[in-house]
Design a protein around this motif. Structure first.
Motif, PDB file in Angstrom:
ATOM      1  N   LYS A  74       0.825  -1.213   0.000  1.00  0.00           N
ATOM      2  CA  LYS A  74       0.000   0.000   0.000  1.00  0.00           C
ATOM      3  C   LYS A  74       0.856   1.258   0.000  1.00  0.00           C
ATOM      4  CE  LYS A  74      -4.259  -1.723   2.140  1.00  0.00           C
ATOM      5  NZ  LYS A  74      -5.164  -1.639   3.318  1.00  0.00           N
ATOM      6  N   GLY A  75       2.002   1.169   0.634  1.00  0.00           N
ATOM      7  CA  GLY A  75       2.885   2.331   0.668  1.00  0.00           C
ATOM      8  C   GLY A  75       3.422   2.722  -0.699  1.00  0.00           C
ATOM      9  N   ARG A  76       3.335   1.800  -1.663  1.00  0.00           N
ATOM     10  CA  ARG A  76       3.813   2.102  -3.010  1.00  0.00           C
ATOM     11  C   ARG A  76       2.734   2.734  -3.888  1.00  0.00           C
ATOM     12  NH1 ARG A  76       8.613  -0.830  -4.248  1.00  0.00           N
ATOM     13  NH2 ARG A  76       9.204  -2.283  -2.578  1.00  0.00           N
ATOM     14  N   LEU A  77       1.471   2.758  -3.425  1.00  0.00           N
ATOM     15  CA  LEU A  77       0.379   3.253  -4.266  1.00  0.00           C
ATOM     16  C   LEU A  77       0.503   4.736  -4.625  1.00  0.00           C
ATOM     17  CD1 LEU A  77      -2.729   1.408  -2.753  1.00  0.00           C
ATOM     18  CD2 LEU A  77      -1.382   0.815  -4.768  1.00  0.00           C
ATOM     19  N   PRO A  78       0.806   5.656  -3.670  1.00  0.00           N
ATOM     20  CA  PRO A  78       0.908   7.074  -4.055  1.00  0.00           C
ATOM     21  C   PRO A  78       1.966   7.325  -5.129  1.00  0.00           C
ATOM     22  CG  PRO A  78       0.740   6.867  -1.675  1.00  0.00           C
ATOM     23  CD  PRO A  78       0.947   5.493  -2.203  1.00  0.00           C
ATOM     24  N   GLY A  79       3.138   6.704  -4.989  1.00  0.00           N
ATOM     25  CA  GLY A  79       4.187   6.890  -5.992  1.00  0.00           C
ATOM     26  C   GLY A  79       3.813   6.289  -7.333  1.00  0.00           C
ATOM     27  N   LEU A  80       3.078   5.167  -7.287  1.00  0.00           N
ATOM     28  CA  LEU A  80       2.659   4.519  -8.527  1.00  0.00           C
ATOM     29  C   LEU A  80       1.654   5.384  -9.293  1.00  0.00           C
ATOM     30  CD1 LEU A  80       3.195   1.939 -10.076  1.00  0.00           C
ATOM     31  CD2 LEU A  80       1.324   0.851  -8.820  1.00  0.00           C
ATOM     32  N   ARG A  81       0.708   5.970  -8.569  1.00  0.00           N
ATOM     33  CA  ARG A  81      -0.256   6.871  -9.219  1.00  0.00           C
ATOM     34  C   ARG A  81       0.464   8.036  -9.877  1.00  0.00           C
ATOM     35  NH1 ARG A  81      -3.250   6.056  -4.280  1.00  0.00           N
ATOM     36  NH2 ARG A  81      -5.106   4.750  -4.638  1.00  0.00           N
ATOM     37  N   LEU A  94      -6.810   0.264  -9.177  1.00  0.00           N
ATOM     38  CA  LEU A  94      -5.502   0.175  -8.513  1.00  0.00           C
ATOM     39  C   LEU A  94      -5.747  -0.058  -7.020  1.00  0.00           C
ATOM     40  CD1 LEU A  94      -2.410   0.444  -8.470  1.00  0.00           C
ATOM     41  CD2 LEU A  94      -2.703   2.919  -8.243  1.00  0.00           C
ATOM     42  N   ASN A  95      -5.388  -1.227  -6.527  1.00  0.00           N
ATOM     43  CA  ASN A  95      -5.625  -1.543  -5.121  1.00  0.00           C
ATOM     44  C   ASN A  95      -4.688  -2.653  -4.665  1.00  0.00           C
ATOM     45  OD1 ASN A  95      -6.916  -4.217  -5.666  1.00  0.00           O
ATOM     46  ND2 ASN A  95      -8.476  -2.922  -6.652  1.00  0.00           N
ATOM     47  N   VAL A  96      -4.741  -2.909  -3.369  1.00  0.00           N
ATOM     48  CA  VAL A  96      -3.950  -3.976  -2.758  1.00  0.00           C
ATOM     49  C   VAL A  96      -4.890  -4.867  -1.967  1.00  0.00           C
ATOM     50  CG1 VAL A  96      -2.142  -4.555  -1.087  1.00  0.00           C
ATOM     51  CG2 VAL A  96      -1.850  -2.591  -2.604  1.00  0.00           C
ATOM     52  N   ARG A 234     -19.466   7.526   5.698  1.00  0.00           N
ATOM     53  CA  ARG A 234     -19.164   7.843   4.297  1.00  0.00           C
ATOM     54  C   ARG A 234     -18.041   8.880   4.271  1.00  0.00           C
ATOM     55  NH1 ARG A 234     -24.949   8.203   3.888  1.00  0.00           N
ATOM     56  NH2 ARG A 234     -24.701  10.487   3.917  1.00  0.00           N
ATOM     57  N   VAL A 235     -16.870   8.452   3.922  1.00  0.00           N
ATOM     58  CA  VAL A 235     -15.733   9.366   3.865  1.00  0.00           C
ATOM     59  C   VAL A 235     -15.125   9.300   2.475  1.00  0.00           C
ATOM     60  CG1 VAL A 235     -15.237   9.203   6.339  1.00  0.00           C
ATOM     61  CG2 VAL A 235     -14.172   7.591   4.762  1.00  0.00           C
ATOM     62  N   PRO A 236     -14.515  10.393   2.001  1.00  0.00           N
ATOM     63  CA  PRO A 236     -13.935  10.417   0.658  1.00  0.00           C
ATOM     64  C   PRO A 236     -12.780   9.433   0.516  1.00  0.00           C
ATOM     65  CG  PRO A 236     -14.152  12.637   1.569  1.00  0.00           C
ATOM     66  CD  PRO A 236     -14.392  11.691   2.690  1.00  0.00           C
ATOM     67  N   PRO A 237     -12.493   9.020  -0.709  1.00  0.00           N
ATOM     68  CA  PRO A 237     -11.308   8.170  -0.934  1.00  0.00           C
ATOM     69  C   PRO A 237     -10.040   8.892  -0.468  1.00  0.00           C
ATOM     70  CG  PRO A 237     -12.718   8.218  -2.880  1.00  0.00           C
ATOM     71  CD  PRO A 237     -13.254   9.269  -1.957  1.00  0.00           C
ATOM     72  N   GLY A 238      -9.104   8.130   0.059  1.00  0.00           N
ATOM     73  CA  GLY A 238      -7.857   8.718   0.548  1.00  0.00           C
ATOM     74  C   GLY A 238      -7.958   9.257   1.954  1.00  0.00           C
ATOM     75  N   THR A 261      -2.390  10.114   3.824  1.00  0.00           N
ATOM     76  CA  THR A 261      -0.979  10.441   3.615  1.00  0.00           C
ATOM     77  C   THR A 261      -0.314  10.774   4.946  1.00  0.00           C
ATOM     78  OG1 THR A 261      -1.476  11.328   1.422  1.00  0.00           O
ATOM     79  CG2 THR A 261       0.650  11.928   2.410  1.00  0.00           C
ATOM     80  N   VAL A 262       0.750  10.088   5.247  1.00  0.00           N
ATOM     81  CA  VAL A 262       1.483  10.313   6.492  1.00  0.00           C
ATOM     82  C   VAL A 262       2.414  11.511   6.319  1.00  0.00           C
ATOM     83  CG1 VAL A 262       3.126   9.337   8.133  1.00  0.00           C
ATOM     84  CG2 VAL A 262       1.365   7.888   7.120  1.00  0.00           C
ATOM     85  N   ILE A 263       2.212  12.535   7.142  1.00  0.00           N
ATOM     86  CA  ILE A 263       3.085  13.720   7.078  1.00  0.00           C
ATOM     87  C   ILE A 263       4.441  13.395   7.683  1.00  0.00           C
ATOM     88  CG2 ILE A 263       3.368  16.100   7.845  1.00  0.00           C
ATOM     89  CD1 ILE A 263       0.342  16.266   8.067  1.00  0.00           C
TER      90      ILE A 263
END
Length: 539
Positions: A74-81, A94-96, A234-238, A261-263
């Motif tokens: 899952k940690g690779r998803l933001p960079g992959l997008r 795109l999912n895990v 009901r919360v938005p994606p991400g 996203t982890v700051i």
């Protein structure tokens, strides 16, 4: 000339008296010990015995490695997008799921670029499973536009091994950070850890310390989600819906929607400590980031003034304050309705580091002493007989100054017991061996001094001159021999674990006390004797 300044004599006596009082709880009955401890100057606990002498708590932990694999993917998803968008690749789904990352590329013309991007996720590793050859950690497969990414078998083996080893190290730092409890912590089977801690009688105390992953992360809060959507989950994606625990009893948990996203992650922490807020006086946990974390924290707070950010610990929101001004120093504090104990426990867990995986307790029990009562009693008798023999030999061999050496020996044992008590160093059979060894080394130092005095008397020197030369000329040999042994003890402390490290701690402390008593306590006795009867000395 043999002489001791009054302030030195006072200091030697004060140290011996302090050692006596710190060791006193070990010989008092329980009711009397509790009454005396109320005075506030005695240790709160007697000497801590090890598993072999007293027993303790036994826990068998299971490390859940599979969720770690999912989180890594899952940690690779933001960079992959981001990479897909840079190359103009259209993608969906795109999912895990479990140990597999999947994505669907509808346009056949984009699949070559997609394969290039996915292949770039992989890196080379050297694994024993692959017989020491380089291999990829990820493998990419395609079936009619659906790409899947999975860890290779060598990478899975290495990842599991890494997670287990990191978990063992974090457990060891949490349970026995000082290395003096002599806790037994070792791997058992493929994904289990055996923990045995001497002296504990309640497994819950240990489970509380180990039960939390202590994974702290910082996230921005999404305040755009309406209360009705939050109520309906009901919360938005991400984003993710978490809850902030109430600070007052009876209140309901407060829903907080955080961005995924982890700051800043907990591995950027360099220090955490329990304390009190200067204004409210409430218990808090203060923390400090490393340079990278401080720069990132300053950037985020500077760009998001007026917004909220959440401090998340193990999927619970500890606090969600509003960023009033940029925080540039890299320091901060966590306020979460702590007690003094919970604040200190959280600081211990944060300093020890986050567990790389969740752990669960498979088995727990309170274990009895590993040695039978007969063995313990026999050990006590052997130690007492050995002490009596040493005392008798010293008295018969050196007369009055041999008695002085015996006084110093008893002071050495009292000081060593006091140090074990005040620092709660666990005493096991290796620790008892260190006790006996330091007893011999303390007497050895006195033997060197007394034999030197004999030599000086044989040369025709007077009593005072012989004693003065004996102490002065034996000092170099004593320091040299004790430093060599101390070095060995320090190496054991630095490199060993469990009972072996405990032996090193006991040996090192014993060397310090034996040198002090052999030189200064014996010297004090001799000086006082010379003031009253300096005519002759029997050797």
């Amino acid at each position: 000339m043999v002489h001791m300044a009054p302030w030195k004599a006072f200091l030697v006596i004060a140290i011996c008296i302090a050692g006596f009082f710190t060791a006193l709880p070990n010989v008092l009955p329980n009711d009397m010990r509790q009454a005396v401890q109320g005075m506030g100057f005695l240790p709160s606990q007697p000497l801590n015995l090890g598993l072999d002498l007293r027993g303790g708590v036994y826990l068998l932990l299971e490390v859940k490695v599979d969720p770690v694999i999912t989180d890594r993917l899952k940690g690779r998803l933001p960079g992959l997008r981001s990479e897909f968008r840079k190359k103009g690749v259209r993608f969906t789904e795109l999912n895990v799921k479990g140990d597999t990352l999947s994505v669907f590329i509808p346009d056949e013309a984009d699949r070559v670029d997609a394969k290039t991007v996915l292949d770039s996720l992989s890196s080379s590793i050297t694994s024993m499973v692959a017989l020491g050859f380089n291999t990829k950690d990820l493998e990419v497969t395609e079936d009619q536009g659906r790409f899947t990414v999975k860890y290779t078998e060598p990478a899975m083996v290495d990842l599991r091994k890494q997670v287990i080893e990191q978990s063992i190290e974090v457990v060891r730092r949490r349970v026995d950070g000082g290395g003096v409890k002599e806790a037994a912590i070792q791997r058992q089977g493929a994904n289990r850890i055996l923990v045995q801690v001497p002296g504990l009688e309640d497994p819950q105390q240990l489970k509380t310390l180990l039960g939390k992953t202590a994974k702290m992360t910082f996230h921005l809060v999404d305040d755009s989600v309406s209360a009705s959507d939050v109520a309906a989950n009901r919360v938005p994606p991400g984003t993710t819906l978490l809850y902030e625990q109430p600070r007052n009893p009876g209140e309901q948990p407060i829903p907080v929607v955080i961005r995924d996203t982890v700051i800043i992650s907990g591995d950027m922490l360099v220090r955490a400590a329990g304390g009190y807020d200067q204004q409210s006086g409430q218990p808090i946990v203060s923390f400090a980031f490393n340079m990278q974390g401080a720069r990132e924290f300053a950037r985020v707070t500077r760009e998001n003034v007026g917004k909220r950010f959440a401090i998340v610990l193990d999927k619970d929101v500890i606090s969600a304050p509003v960023i009033r001004t940029p925080i540039l120093g890299g320091d901060g504090q966590i306020e979460g309705g702590f007690t003094n104990k919970t604040a200190n426990d959280l600081a211990v867990m944060l300093n020890a580091g986050a567990l790389p995986a969740e752990i669960s307790v498979v088995e727990e029990r309170v274990v009895g002493a590993e040695l039978g009562a007969d063995s313990v009693a026999a050990g006590q008798v052997a130690a007492i007989v050995g002490l009596c023999l040493v005392v008798e030999v010293m008295a018969l061999s050196y007369g009055l100054i041999g008695v002085f050496a015996n006084v110093a020996l008893l002071c050495n044992l009292v000081l060593l017991a006091g140090l074990f008590t005040i620092f709660q160093i666990t005493l096991t059979l290796p620790g008892i061996a260190a006790f006996v060894l330091t007893m011999g080394m303390a007497v050895d130092a006195n033997v060197l001094i007394f034999e030197r005095i004999r030599e000086e008397r044989a040369l025709g020197k007077g009593v005072i001159a012989s004693i003065d030369s004996g102490f002065e000329r034996a000092m170099t040999t004593i320091i040299d021999s004790q430093l060599t042994t101390l070095l060995a003890g320090l190496i054991l402390i630095a490199q060993a674990t469990g009972p072996v490290r405990g032996f090193g701690v006991a040996l090192s402390l014993g060397i310090v006390t034996s040198v002090f008593t052999a030189i200064w306590v014996t010297r004090l006795c001799v000086v006082q004797w010379l003031k009253t009867s300096p005519k002759e000395i029997a050797l």
